[in-house]
Design a protein around this motif. Structure first.
Motif, short mmCIF file in Angstrom:
data_model
loop_
_atom_site.label_atom_id
_atom_site.label_comp_id
_atom_site.label_asym_id
_atom_site.label_seq_id
_atom_site.Cartn_x
_atom_site.Cartn_y
_atom_site.Cartn_z
N PHE A 235 -1.07 1.10 10.20
CA PHE A 235 0.12 2.10 9.45
C PHE A 235 1.42 1.33 9.67
CE2 PHE A 235 -3.66 4.33 10.56
CZ PHE A 235 -4.02 5.13 9.29
N SER A 236 1.42 -0.21 9.96
CA SER A 236 2.80 -0.69 10.50
C SER A 236 3.80 -0.80 9.42
CB SER A 236 2.45 -2.24 10.87
OG SER A 236 1.93 -2.99 9.54
N LEU A 237 3.54 -0.60 8.35
CA LEU A 237 4.60 -0.55 7.20
C LEU A 237 5.21 0.79 7.31
CD1 LEU A 237 3.30 -2.30 4.22
CD2 LEU A 237 4.56 -3.44 5.99
N GLY A 238 6.59 0.87 7.36
CA GLY A 238 7.31 2.05 6.94
C GLY A 238 7.34 2.34 5.61
N THR A 239 7.80 3.45 5.16
CA THR A 239 7.80 3.99 3.74
C THR A 239 8.58 3.09 2.89
OG1 THR A 239 9.45 5.51 4.37
CG2 THR A 239 7.26 6.42 4.13
N GLU A 240 9.78 2.65 3.34
CA GLU A 240 10.71 1.63 2.44
C GLU A 240 9.89 0.31 2.41
OE1 GLU A 240 13.33 2.39 0.52
OE2 GLU A 240 12.89 4.68 1.24
N GLU A 241 9.46 -0.13 3.41
CA GLU A 241 8.83 -1.48 3.42
C GLU A 241 7.58 -1.41 2.65
OE1 GLU A 241 9.37 -3.11 8.07
OE2 GLU A 241 8.07 -1.21 7.79
N ALA A 242 6.71 -0.16 2.65
CA ALA A 242 5.58 -0.19 1.83
C ALA A 242 5.87 -0.10 0.60
CB ALA A 242 4.66 1.05 2.19
N ARG A 243 7.07 0.50 0.08
CA ARG A 243 7.35 0.58 -1.29
C ARG A 243 8.03 -0.89 -1.74
NH1 ARG A 243 9.59 3.84 -5.44
NH2 ARG A 243 11.19 3.08 -6.40
N ALA A 244 8.63 -1.44 -0.99
CA ALA A 244 9.14 -2.94 -1.30
C ALA A 244 7.98 -3.75 -1.38
CB ALA A 244 10.17 -3.42 -0.32
N GLU A 245 6.86 -3.64 -0.73
CA GLU A 245 5.76 -4.49 -0.97
C GLU A 245 4.97 -4.30 -1.96
OE1 GLU A 245 2.16 -4.96 1.64
OE2 GLU A 245 3.63 -5.86 2.90
N GLY A 246 4.70 -2.92 -2.36
CA GLY A 246 4.37 -2.59 -3.53
C GLY A 246 4.85 -2.95 -4.78
N LEU A 247 6.15 -2.92 -4.82
CA LEU A 247 6.90 -3.33 -5.91
C LEU A 247 6.83 -4.82 -6.05
CD1 LEU A 247 10.10 -0.90 -5.65
CD2 LEU A 247 8.36 -1.04 -7.57
N ALA A 248 6.89 -5.67 -5.15
CA ALA A 248 6.86 -7.06 -5.04
C ALA A 248 5.43 -7.56 -5.78
CB ALA A 248 7.01 -7.76 -4.04
N ALA A 249 4.22 -6.70 -5.12
CA ALA A 249 2.95 -7.00 -5.75
C ALA A 249 2.98 -6.46 -7.17
CB ALA A 249 2.01 -6.22 -4.87
N ALA A 250 3.43 -5.46 -7.60
CA ALA A 250 3.46 -5.06 -9.10
C ALA A 250 4.09 -6.11 -9.85
CB ALA A 250 4.04 -3.62 -8.96
N ALA A 251 4.99 -6.70 -9.38
CA ALA A 251 5.76 -7.82 -10.29
C ALA A 251 5.20 -8.88 -10.40
CB ALA A 251 7.26 -7.95 -9.58
N THR A 252 4.08 -9.26 -9.76
CA THR A 252 3.33 -10.56 -9.67
C THR A 252 2.07 -10.45 -9.64
OG1 THR A 252 3.55 -10.57 -7.39
CG2 THR A 252 5.11 -11.88 -8.33
#
Length: 338
Positions: A235-252
């Motif tokens: 659970f190391s990712l915060g909400t904003e970090e998790a959202r940013a990582e998810g958007l980056a993964a969705a873009a690629t």
């Protein structure tokens, strides 16, 4: 005879100011201390004695702005934010509200920061008491909330003179099962026990836990060993970090497929989440057929975005996908991700 644990308050310490000798204050007000005791010391008086205070305006927007600057300086990263509340990771590695900055039990023109190094603070206290012939354990405590649970509890920020963890791994329980995961954070439990007699408004910043085995030895590794490293923290990712990582993964998203069958329920959830429940034909849980409603260039561009949005929604359900386009639309092969 084992009398179990006793938790005893230390009364009379009073207000602590920068430069005060905590060893003197504690021993003067608790002459009954003895070897093997564990002293649970509120981090606030440690911070005050060490001069970890910041001057701020007493009220108004200037105070809010000053507090925001202090919070930014004490923050390594923001984990979550909701309204005025920020959960952050401090430079020590603690995850807590407002970086542990406290405005209670201090005059209105100051904020109290956490000790710069709580473990070092605990070691200095232990050494000072040892010089007076008292061999005790020290826990420097503070209050934290817990994920998924209401209410606050005290935890250990620093420790010296006792083992921070009781490791039961390899032991056999009464039913013959070998324990493989059980590691008890005993210094957190001691911190919480001490809070039962300290309270928040009673000006009792030190408690003594008597009867805990193993206290009063060497400094030990301190409370730092309780901080879980990012590699093992689920659970190391915060909400904003998790959202940013998810958007980056969705873009690629890569075209990917496995031999693992997709769940029809998960596929249906993804279609609804993408807002395409009326635009996608489900040939089977493994095959989706998408047809553009508007064949114009602008319509085809929107169609491509819809297909990608659907694939992102499938990925959010743990499903892999591969897309193929032809003259009449797109076919998406869906499978469970490996």
């Amino acid at each position: 005879m084992d009398d179990g644990l006793q938790v005893l308050p230390v009364h009379g310490i009073g207000d602590v100011t920068a430069g005060d000798d905590l060893v003197e204050l504690i021993t003067r007000n608790a002459p009954w201390l003895r070897d093997g005791d564990v002293l649970v010391v509120t981090s606030k008086i440690v911070s005050k004695a060490e001069g970890r205070l910041v001057e701020v305006p007493a009220d108004g927007p200037e105070r809010d702005a000053a507090r925001a600057r202090v919070l930014a300086a004490e923050t390594r990263r923001v984990v979550a934010r909701r309204g005025p509340t920020a959960i952050v990771q401090t430079h020590h590695g603690f995850v807590m509200a407002a970086a542990g900055i406290d405005a209670s039990n201090v005059d209105k023109t100051h904020l109290v920061l956490l000790p710069e190094s709580p473990d070092e603070s605990a070691r200095r206290l232990r050494a000072g008491l040892a010089e007076r012939g008292l061999h005790v354990g020290i826990v420097v405590s503070d209050t934290m909330g817990r994920a998924w649970r209401n209410g606050l509890t005290d935890v250990a920020l620093g420790a010296a003179g006792l083992p921070p963890i009781r490791d039961h791994r390899g032991e056999i329980d009464p039913y013959g099962n070998e324990l493989s995961l059980t590691q008890v954070a005993v210094i957190d439990e001691l911190a919480a026990a001490g809070e039962l007699v300290k309270g928040k408004c009673d000006q009792v910043p030190v408690a003594v836990v008597r009867g805990f085995p193993g206290a009063g030895g060497e400094d030990g590794p301190g409370a730092a060993v309780l901080l879980r490293d990012a590699a093992s923290d689920m659970f190391s990712l915060g909400t904003e970090e998790a959202r940013a990582e998810g958007l980056a993964a969705a873009a690629t998203l890569p075209d990917a497929a496995t031999d693992l069958p997709a769940s029809a329920v998960a596929v249906r959830r993804a279609i609804i989440r993408a807002g395409l429940d009326e635009a996608v034909a489900v040939a089977s849980p493994q095959t989706l057929r998408c047809t553009p409603p508007d064949p114009s260039p602008a319509g085809l561009m929107r169609f491509g975005a819809d297909v990608h949005r659907l694939r992102a929604a499938l990925a959010a359900e743990g499903l892999a996908s591969a897309v193929g386009y032809d003259g009449s639309g797109a076919t998406i092969a869906v499978s469970r991700a490996a």
